[in-house]
Design an enzyme around this catalytic site. Structure first.
Site, PDB file in Angstrom:
ATOM      1  N   TYR A  58     -66.965-103.317 -16.308  1.00 35.43           N
ATOM      2  CA  TYR A  58     -68.390-104.396 -17.449  1.00 35.43           C
ATOM      3  C   TYR A  58     -68.943-104.659 -16.080  1.00 35.43           C
ATOM      4  O   TYR A  58     -70.220-104.606 -16.152  1.00 35.43           O
ATOM      5  CB  TYR A  58     -67.420-105.543 -18.559  1.00 35.43           C
ATOM      6  CG  TYR A  58     -67.446-104.913 -19.813  1.00 35.43           C
ATOM      7  CD1 TYR A  58     -67.649-104.507 -20.469  1.00 35.43           C
ATOM      8  CD2 TYR A  58     -65.685-104.659 -19.581  1.00 35.43           C
ATOM      9  CE1 TYR A  58     -66.803-103.239 -21.463  1.00 35.43           C
ATOM     10  CE2 TYR A  58     -64.926-104.218 -20.648  1.00 35.43           C
ATOM     11  CZ  TYR A  58     -65.626-103.205 -21.803  1.00 35.43           C
ATOM     12  OH  TYR A  58     -65.002-102.647 -22.246  1.00 35.43           O
ATOM     13  N   CYS A  59     -68.139-104.882 -15.292  1.00 35.75           N
ATOM     14  CA  CYS A  59     -69.447-105.329 -13.869  1.00 35.75           C
ATOM     15  C   CYS A  59     -69.556-104.746 -13.138  1.00 35.75           C
ATOM     16  O   CYS A  59     -70.875-104.611 -13.054  1.00 35.75           O
ATOM     17  CB  CYS A  59     -68.057-106.441 -12.591  1.00 35.75           C
ATOM     18  SG  CYS A  59     -67.472-107.541 -13.600  1.00 35.75           S
ATOM     19  N   ASN A  60     -68.939-103.275 -13.317  1.00 34.15           N
ATOM     20  CA  ASN A  60     -69.292-102.306 -12.534  1.00 34.15           C
ATOM     21  C   ASN A  60     -71.127-102.254 -13.051  1.00 34.15           C
ATOM     22  O   ASN A  60     -72.163-101.479 -12.648  1.00 34.15           O
ATOM     23  CB  ASN A  60     -69.179-101.291 -12.088  1.00 34.15           C
ATOM     24  CG  ASN A  60     -68.191-101.210 -11.100  1.00 34.15           C
ATOM     25  OD1 ASN A  60     -68.659-100.709 -10.307  1.00 34.15           O
ATOM     26  ND2 ASN A  60     -66.788-101.858 -11.118  1.00 34.15           N
ATOM     27  N   CYS A  64     -63.507-103.914 -11.945  1.00 31.98           N
ATOM     28  CA  CYS A  64     -64.641-104.645 -13.464  1.00 31.98           C
ATOM     29  C   CYS A  64     -64.942-103.401 -14.226  1.00 31.98           C
ATOM     30  O   CYS A  64     -66.438-103.742 -14.006  1.00 31.98           O
ATOM     31  CB  CYS A  64     -64.364-105.796 -13.813  1.00 31.98           C
ATOM     32  SG  CYS A  64     -65.079-106.119 -15.628  1.00 31.98           S
ATOM     33  N   LEU A  89     -73.791-105.384 -12.715  1.00 29.81           N
ATOM     34  CA  LEU A  89     -74.544-104.478 -11.570  1.00 29.81           C
ATOM     35  C   LEU A  89     -75.211-103.367 -11.172  1.00 29.81           C
ATOM     36  O   LEU A  89     -76.014-103.597 -10.227  1.00 29.81           O
ATOM     37  CB  LEU A  89     -73.288-105.130 -10.385  1.00 29.81           C
ATOM     38  CG  LEU A  89     -72.517-106.220  -9.972  1.00 29.81           C
ATOM     39  CD1 LEU A  89     -72.020-106.442  -9.356  1.00 29.81           C
ATOM     40  CD2 LEU A  89     -73.942-107.439 -10.451  1.00 29.81           C
TER      41      LEU A  89
END
Length: 216
Positions: free
Chosen positions: A85-87, A83, A90
């Protein structure tokens, strides 16, 4: 310094330009999810967090109690290393990790990805905080932030992005966490949270830092 919101807004804008039909479909999915109050059962401020023990990237078990023994804990649920957006989120948290730890807090990120997949060469596998595997999003469900992914989204993952989520998660591809972030005090009580069923919108690290300063 560019904020996380500015980065995600830029990615959303690029998506609207590059794949407008899909982004309109996502807008409709999110609108429907919000109308059904998805995420409304999420752990509330003042609630005690459910205790959990989950494997990290090396398969070693990590418990919330062990983390709380060191001080406040930031728990963030993300969809997976696939994902974007997750990268972004984080990576932004990693950039503030020294400050987070300096305020006495631990950071743990949780997704349904199985440990073996978490060890593949990807950006999240290089993070220096705990990354845990919550198969079938069971812990996410205990926090009230698991939801059934609409077929429209699953079809996009399979057809457009060639992602086999069942293989990645070694199980259920239909249930994923709503990207949500909690700050738990050392007693395990939720003192701050960010919950939004729109997976393109994430908590700002600066807001987390400011809350940790209050706890400190």
């Amino acid at each position: 310094m560019t904020t996380l919101r500015e980065q995600t807004d830029a990615k959303i804008a690029a998506g609207r330009k590059g794949n407008p039909e899909f982004m309109r479909g996502i807008d409709d999915v999110i609108k429907e999810a919000k109308s059904f109050k998805e995420g409304s059962n999420a752990l509330k401020l003042g609630d005690k967090a459910p205790r959990f023990t989950l494997p990290n990237q090396q398969g070693k078990l990590t418990s919330l109690d062990d983390l709380l023994a060191k001080g406040p804990v930031i728990v963030t649920f993300y969809r997976g290393s696939w994902c974007p957006y997750c990268n972004l989120q984080l990576r932004a948290l990693q950039s503030r990790l020294e400050q987070i730890n300096g305020l006495g807090a631990q950071l743990v990120a949780i997704s349904p990805e199985v440990p073996d997949n978490s060890l593949t060469k990807n950006e999240i596998s290089e993070m220096t905080f705990e990354v845990l595997s919550d198969q079938n999003a069971d812990v996410a469900a205990q926090f009230g932030v698991a939801w059934k992914v609409p077929d429209f989204v699953l079809e996009h993952m399979k057809v457009d992005r060639h992602l086999d989520i069942e293989k990645i998660n070694n199980g259920n591809a239909n249930i994923m966490p709503i990207p949500a972030t909690y700050i738990l005090d050392k007693e395990g009580t939720a003192v701050w949270r960010f919950v939004d069923v729109d997976y393109r919108v994430r908590s700002e690290p600066e807001d987390i830092i400011n809350e940790l300063k209050k706890l400190a």
